[in-house]
Write an enzyme that holds these catalytic residues in place. Structure first.
Site, PDB file in Angstrom:
ATOM      1  CB  VAL A 198     -28.660 -25.608  32.035  1.00  0.00           C
ATOM      2  CG1 VAL A 198     -29.779 -26.416  32.674  1.00  0.00           C
ATOM      3  CG2 VAL A 198     -27.953 -26.437  30.972  1.00  0.00           C
TER       4      VAL A 198
ATOM      5  CD  GLU B 149     -12.136 -24.347  39.159  1.00  0.00           C
ATOM      6  OE1 GLU B 149     -12.474 -23.603  38.213  1.00  0.00           O
ATOM      7  OE2 GLU B 149     -12.080 -23.957  40.350  1.00  0.00           O
TER       8      GLU B 149
ATOM      9  CE  LYS C 111     -18.623 -15.424  37.817  1.00  0.00           C
ATOM     10  NZ  LYS C 111     -18.656 -16.050  36.498  1.00  0.00           N
TER      11      LYS C 111
ATOM     12  NE  ARG D 116     -24.248 -21.433  41.037  1.00  0.00           N
ATOM     13  CZ  ARG D 116     -23.029 -21.476  41.571  1.00  0.00           C
ATOM     14  NH1 ARG D 116     -22.890 -21.462  42.893  1.00  0.00           N
ATOM     15  NH2 ARG D 116     -21.961 -21.548  40.798  1.00  0.00           N
TER      16      ARG D 116
END
Length: 339
Positions: free
Chosen positions: A109, A290, A332, A338
Site C-alpha cells: 500500500v 504484532e 527500512k 510512510r
C-alpha cells in the site's frame, strides 16, 4: 534579582538537557554492548527424551541433535525449525503427493508498492515453495501499478484492492480484518495452507514445505535470545493484547506467520476483534497487530516455530547459529514509505 532568576532557570534547563542527552547516549551504548554479548545468553536445550517423539507432518522425524547449540523444541512439544534439522527433499515430495496449494499474502500500500513489491515477488518465484502450487494474493490500493512478474507453472497471482488508510499504523492494523475476510472467501477455498508476509523483505534461500503446519509462528530475529522480562509485549492492562510479566513464551514477528485456513481464520478473528476493542476504548497497542498476534500465540500455542533463519535482519550482524537465511529484511526507509 529577576535577571539572576532567569539565569538560574537557564542553568537548570541546560543541566536537564545534558542529563537527558547523557542518559540517551548511555542507553544506546549499553544496547550496542548488550548486542555483542547476547550471543552468550543460553537458549535452552531440547530434552533428549522428547526428541524422538517430535515428528513433523512433512519431514518425518526431525534431526534435533544436528543443532545442539540452539533450542529446537518448545515446552509444549512443537518443533523449532533450524537448518540441518530437516530433509527438504522429503518435505517437497510429501507436499507434491498431497497436491497442496499454498497461498502467500502480502500488502503493498502506498509507496511500499514501488519500493518493495517487485523484488519481493521476483525473489519469491526463485525461492518460495519451488515446484509447488502457489497462489499469491497482493492487497494494494493501486492494482494498476502492480508489476508484471513471470510466474512458473502452477503459480497464480491475484490482485485485491484495499482502501488506503490515513496512517501507516492503520494499514497495519486493518490487515487482520482483510485477511480474515479473504480466508473466508476465495483464498480459503483455493489454498490448503497460507503464509502472510510483510512486503519489505525478500527471499534469499529456499523457503519450502518444511515450514508448513497447522499454526506457524516466526521467532523475532531481534529478540529470540532475550529473557521473557525483556520482551516487548503489550503491558498496558487496558489493551486486549496485554500480557503480564509472567505470561509469554517467545516473541513472535508479525512479518511472517502461517498455517491452515481454519487456524488462520481463528488467528485473524482474534487479532481483529482485539484491535476493535482497543479502538473502542481509545487504546492502540504498542506494536499494533504484532502485539495482538503475540497474545494469540500465548493463548493458542503454535504447532511449529521457525528459527530466525527464516526471517533475518542483516543489520544484527554475524551470528554463528544463523547458517542460511531464507528471508531478509529489506532496508527500512520509513521516512520515504510512510509519508
Amino acid at each position: 534579582m529577576a535577571l539572576e532568576g532567569l539565569r538560574a532557570k537557564k542553568r537548570l534547563l541546560w543541566r536537564l538537557f545534558l542529563s537527558a542527552f547523557g542518559l540517551l547516549g548511555l542507553y544506546h551504548y549499553w544496547f550496542k554492548i548488550f548486542r555483542l554479548f547476547e550471543v552468550f545468553i543460553p537458549m535452552g536445550i531440547c530434552p533428549m527424551a522428547i526428541m524422538p517423539l517430535l515428528k513433523d507432518n512433512f519431514t518425518g522425524v526431525l534431526r534435533h541433535w544436528a543443532r545442539p547449540e540452539v533450542l529446537t523444541c518448545t515446552s509444549w512439544g512443537a518443533p523449532i525449525i533450524w537448518d540441518e534439522t530437516f530433509d527438504p527433499h522429503v518435505a517437497e515430495r510429501e507436499a507434491r503427493r498431497q497436491n497442496l496449494t499454498i497461498g502467500l499474502t502480502v500488502f503493498a500500500v502506498g509507496r511500499y508498492l514501488e519500493k518493495y513489491l517487485e523484488h519481493f515477488l521476483v525473489s519469491a518465484e526463485q525461492y518460495f515453495m519451488v515446484g509447488q502450487n502457489v497462489v499469491y494474493y497482493v492487497f494494494t490500493d493501486r492494482p494498476e501499478a502492480v508489476p508484471h512478474v513471470a510466474l512458473g507453472q502452477g503459480r497464480l497471482l491475484r490482485v485485491k484492492p484495499v482502501r488506503r488508510e490515513k496512517r501507516w499504523q492503520d494499514v497495519s492494523m486493518a490487515r487482520m480484518l482483510t485477511l480474515h475476510e479473504a480466508l473466508g472467501g476465495q483464498l480459503g477455498r483455493e489454498a490448503d495452507y497460507v503464509f502472510c508476509l510483510d512486503v519489505d523483505q525478500y527471499f534469499s534461500g529456499n523457503f519450502g514445505p518444511e515450514v508448513l503446519a497447522d499454526l506457524v509462528a516466526q521467532l523475532h530475529a531481534w529478540h529470540f535470545r532475550w529473557p521473557r522480562w525483556m520482551l516487548p509485549y503489550e503491558r498496558d492492562k487496558r489493551s486486549a493484547a496485554a500480557l503480564s510479566l509472567s505470561e509469554g513464551d517467545f516473541y513472535y514477528h508479525a512479518a511472517v506467520f502461517g498455517g491452515s485456513v481454519a487456524a488462520l481464520l481463528k488467528l485473524t478473528a482474534h487479532c481483529a476483534t482485539g484491535q476493535q476493542l482497543d479502538r473502542e476504548h481509545g487504546i492502540e497497542a504498542r506494536w499494533h497487530d504484532e502485539s495482538h498476534l503475540n497474545k494469540f500465540f500465548w493463548l493458542s500455542k503454535p504447532t511449529k516455530l521457525l528459527s530466525p533463519e527464516f526471517c533475518w535482519a542483516e543489520e544484527i550482524g554475524w551470528r554463528p547459529e544463523i547458517h542460511h537465511p531464507r528471508l531478509i529484511w529489506a532496508p527500512k526507509e520509513y521516512a520515504l514509505v510512510r509519508t
